[in-house]
Scaffold this motif. Structure first.
Motif, PDB file in Angstrom:
ATOM      1  N   LYS A  65       0.839  -1.206   0.000  1.00  0.00           N
ATOM      2  CA  LYS A  65       0.000   0.000   0.000  1.00  0.00           C
ATOM      3  C   LYS A  65       0.872   1.254   0.000  1.00  0.00           C
ATOM      4  CE  LYS A  65      -3.555   2.401   2.609  1.00  0.00           C
ATOM      5  NZ  LYS A  65      -4.328   2.460   3.851  1.00  0.00           N
ATOM      6  N   LYS A  66       1.918   1.210   0.799  1.00  0.00           N
ATOM      7  CA  LYS A  66       2.828   2.349   0.867  1.00  0.00           C
ATOM      8  C   LYS A  66       3.526   2.557  -0.480  1.00  0.00           C
ATOM      9  CE  LYS A  66       6.309   4.244   3.940  1.00  0.00           C
ATOM     10  NZ  LYS A  66       7.119   4.006   5.126  1.00  0.00           N
ATOM     11  N   GLN A  67       3.903   1.469  -1.135  1.00  0.00           N
ATOM     12  CA  GLN A  67       4.560   1.573  -2.442  1.00  0.00           C
ATOM     13  C   GLN A  67       3.598   2.128  -3.494  1.00  0.00           C
ATOM     14  OE1 GLN A  67       7.467   1.787  -2.527  1.00  0.00           O
ATOM     15  NE2 GLN A  67       8.648  -0.082  -2.294  1.00  0.00           N
ATOM     16  N   ARG A  68       2.339   1.695  -3.455  1.00  0.00           N
ATOM     17  CA  ARG A  68       1.364   2.214  -4.414  1.00  0.00           C
ATOM     18  C   ARG A  68       1.167   3.716  -4.231  1.00  0.00           C
ATOM     19  NH1 ARG A  68      -1.499  -2.496  -3.142  1.00  0.00           N
ATOM     20  NH2 ARG A  68      -2.826  -1.329  -1.727  1.00  0.00           N
ATOM     21  N   GLU A  69       1.052   4.161  -2.975  1.00  0.00           N
ATOM     22  CA  GLU A  69       0.880   5.590  -2.713  1.00  0.00           C
ATOM     23  C   GLU A  69       2.123   6.369  -3.118  1.00  0.00           C
ATOM     24  OE1 GLU A  69      -0.305   6.299   1.307  1.00  0.00           O
ATOM     25  OE2 GLU A  69      -2.302   5.445   1.003  1.00  0.00           O
ATOM     26  N   LYS A  70       3.262   5.781  -2.943  1.00  0.00           N
ATOM     27  CA  LYS A  70       4.526   6.425  -3.297  1.00  0.00           C
ATOM     28  C   LYS A  70       4.616   6.633  -4.815  1.00  0.00           C
ATOM     29  CE  LYS A  70       9.463   5.591  -2.648  1.00  0.00           C
ATOM     30  NZ  LYS A  70      10.425   4.615  -2.130  1.00  0.00           N
ATOM     31  N   ASN A  71       4.057   5.714  -5.580  1.00  0.00           N
ATOM     32  CA  ASN A  71       4.145   5.780  -7.043  1.00  0.00           C
ATOM     33  C   ASN A  71       2.981   6.538  -7.684  1.00  0.00           C
ATOM     34  OD1 ASN A  71       6.534   4.346  -7.048  1.00  0.00           O
ATOM     35  ND2 ASN A  71       5.493   2.373  -7.158  1.00  0.00           N
ATOM     36  N   MET A  72       2.044   7.035  -6.876  1.00  0.00           N
ATOM     37  CA  MET A  72       0.905   7.769  -7.429  1.00  0.00           C
ATOM     38  C   MET A  72       1.338   9.150  -7.888  1.00  0.00           C
ATOM     39  SD  MET A  72      -2.320   7.167  -4.950  1.00  0.00           S
ATOM     40  CE  MET A  72      -3.179   5.639  -4.895  1.00  0.00           C
ATOM     41  N   SER A  73       0.663   9.625  -8.920  1.00  0.00           N
ATOM     42  CA  SER A  73       0.921  10.981  -9.385  1.00  0.00           C
ATOM     43  C   SER A  73       0.186  11.961  -8.466  1.00  0.00           C
ATOM     44  CB  SER A  73       0.437  11.143 -10.823  1.00  0.00           C
ATOM     45  OG  SER A  73      -0.973  11.077 -10.861  1.00  0.00           O
ATOM     46  N   PHE A  74       0.533  13.230  -8.629  1.00  0.00           N
ATOM     47  CA  PHE A  74      -0.104  14.253  -7.806  1.00  0.00           C
ATOM     48  C   PHE A  74      -1.614  14.271  -8.050  1.00  0.00           C
ATOM     49  CE2 PHE A  74      -1.580  18.616  -7.106  1.00  0.00           C
ATOM     50  CZ  PHE A  74      -1.272  18.721  -5.767  1.00  0.00           C
ATOM     51  N   GLU A  75      -2.007  14.109  -9.304  1.00  0.00           N
ATOM     52  CA  GLU A  75      -3.435  14.129  -9.650  1.00  0.00           C
ATOM     53  C   GLU A  75      -4.186  12.974  -8.966  1.00  0.00           C
ATOM     54  OE1 GLU A  75      -6.298  13.791 -13.591  1.00  0.00           O
ATOM     55  OE2 GLU A  75      -4.135  13.958 -13.844  1.00  0.00           O
ATOM     56  N   GLU A  76      -3.588  11.798  -8.949  1.00  0.00           N
ATOM     57  CA  GLU A  76      -4.228  10.649  -8.304  1.00  0.00           C
ATOM     58  C   GLU A  76      -4.346  10.871  -6.798  1.00  0.00           C
ATOM     59  OE1 GLU A  76      -2.762   6.985 -11.184  1.00  0.00           O
ATOM     60  OE2 GLU A  76      -1.417   7.716  -9.631  1.00  0.00           O
ATOM     61  N   LEU A  77      -3.304  11.404  -6.191  1.00  0.00           N
ATOM     62  CA  LEU A  77      -3.356  11.679  -4.751  1.00  0.00           C
ATOM     63  C   LEU A  77      -4.418  12.714  -4.422  1.00  0.00           C
ATOM     64  CD1 LEU A  77       0.443  11.761  -3.876  1.00  0.00           C
ATOM     65  CD2 LEU A  77      -1.224  10.096  -3.084  1.00  0.00           C
ATOM     66  N   SER A  79      -7.137  13.439  -6.144  1.00  0.00           N
ATOM     67  CA  SER A  79      -8.480  12.896  -6.336  1.00  0.00           C
ATOM     68  C   SER A  79      -8.828  11.901  -5.227  1.00  0.00           C
ATOM     69  CB  SER A  79      -8.596  12.228  -7.700  1.00  0.00           C
ATOM     70  OG  SER A  79      -7.768  11.090  -7.758  1.00  0.00           O
ATOM     71  N   GLN A  80      -7.843  11.207  -4.712  1.00  0.00           N
ATOM     72  CA  GLN A  80      -8.101  10.228  -3.671  1.00  0.00           C
ATOM     73  C   GLN A  80      -8.379  10.897  -2.320  1.00  0.00           C
ATOM     74  OE1 GLN A  80      -4.908   7.475  -2.987  1.00  0.00           O
ATOM     75  NE2 GLN A  80      -6.130   6.175  -1.672  1.00  0.00           N
ATOM     76  N   HIS A  81      -7.602  11.886  -1.983  1.00  0.00           N
ATOM     77  CA  HIS A  81      -7.723  12.520  -0.666  1.00  0.00           C
ATOM     78  C   HIS A  81      -8.563  13.789  -0.677  1.00  0.00           C
ATOM     79  CE1 HIS A  81      -4.969   9.701   1.181  1.00  0.00           C
ATOM     80  NE2 HIS A  81      -4.159   9.867   0.161  1.00  0.00           N
ATOM     81  N   GLY A  82      -8.882  14.290  -1.838  1.00  0.00           N
ATOM     82  CA  GLY A  82      -9.720  15.468  -1.921  1.00  0.00           C
ATOM     83  C   GLY A  82      -8.937  16.737  -1.634  1.00  0.00           C
ATOM     84  N   GLY A  85      -7.272  21.591   1.943  1.00  0.00           N
ATOM     85  CA  GLY A  85      -6.334  22.709   2.042  1.00  0.00           C
ATOM     86  C   GLY A  85      -6.257  23.302   3.427  1.00  0.00           C
ATOM     87  N   SER A  86      -7.277  23.101   4.244  1.00  0.00           N
ATOM     88  CA  SER A  86      -7.264  23.664   5.584  1.00  0.00           C
ATOM     89  C   SER A  86      -6.217  22.975   6.461  1.00  0.00           C
ATOM     90  CB  SER A  86      -8.648  23.538   6.229  1.00  0.00           C
ATOM     91  OG  SER A  86      -8.986  22.162   6.334  1.00  0.00           O
ATOM     92  N   LYS A  87      -5.753  21.858   5.993  1.00  0.00           N
ATOM     93  CA  LYS A  87      -4.753  21.125   6.753  1.00  0.00           C
ATOM     94  C   LYS A  87      -3.412  21.859   6.768  1.00  0.00           C
ATOM     95  CE  LYS A  87      -4.303  16.175   7.123  1.00  0.00           C
ATOM     96  NZ  LYS A  87      -4.063  14.948   6.429  1.00  0.00           N
ATOM     97  N   TYR A  88      -3.120  22.621   5.696  1.00  0.00           N
ATOM     98  CA  TYR A  88      -1.796  23.242   5.562  1.00  0.00           C
ATOM     99  C   TYR A  88      -1.873  24.695   5.748  1.00  0.00           C
ATOM    100  CZ  TYR A  88      -0.898  18.628   3.768  1.00  0.00           C
ATOM    101  OH  TYR A  88      -0.803  17.291   3.635  1.00  0.00           O
TER     102      TYR A  88
END
Length: 88
Positions: A65-77, A79-82, A85-88
């Motif tokens: 799972k960690k490897q899959r997340e590591k290889n995801m593009s910015f767009e995929e991340l 779309s997955q996490h939404g 922005g309030s987090k940062y």
């Protein structure tokens, strides 16, 4: 009114039936103590192996799972996490 069924068994039949139930030995009683202890040890060993395999499988899944997340593009991340922005 319902009629009661008559028990056709004799007293000797009932006594023989009780004796056969009492004469049956359990597996533990039939085996010698050393063989029974060996079986118990093998049972514990197999249970420990099963637990170890489950832990290894869980670690492997977490790593994949960690490897899959590591290889995801910015767009995929994104779309997955939404948009969180309030987090940062």
């Amino acid at each position: 009114m319902a009629k009661k069924k008559k028990d056709n068994r004799t007293r000797a039949d009932v006594t023989r039936e009780k004796e056969t139930k009492d004469d049956r030995l359990t597996l533990k009683e039939q085996l010698s103590d050393s063989i029974f202890e060996k079986l118990q040890a093998k049972k514990r060993e197999l249970k420990e192996e099963e637990i170890q395999k489950e832990q290894e499988e869980e670690a492997r899944r977490a790593f994949e799972k960690k490897q899959r997340e590591k290889n995801m593009s910015f767009e995929e991340l994104l779309s997955q996490h939404g948009d969180k922005g309030s987090k940062y």
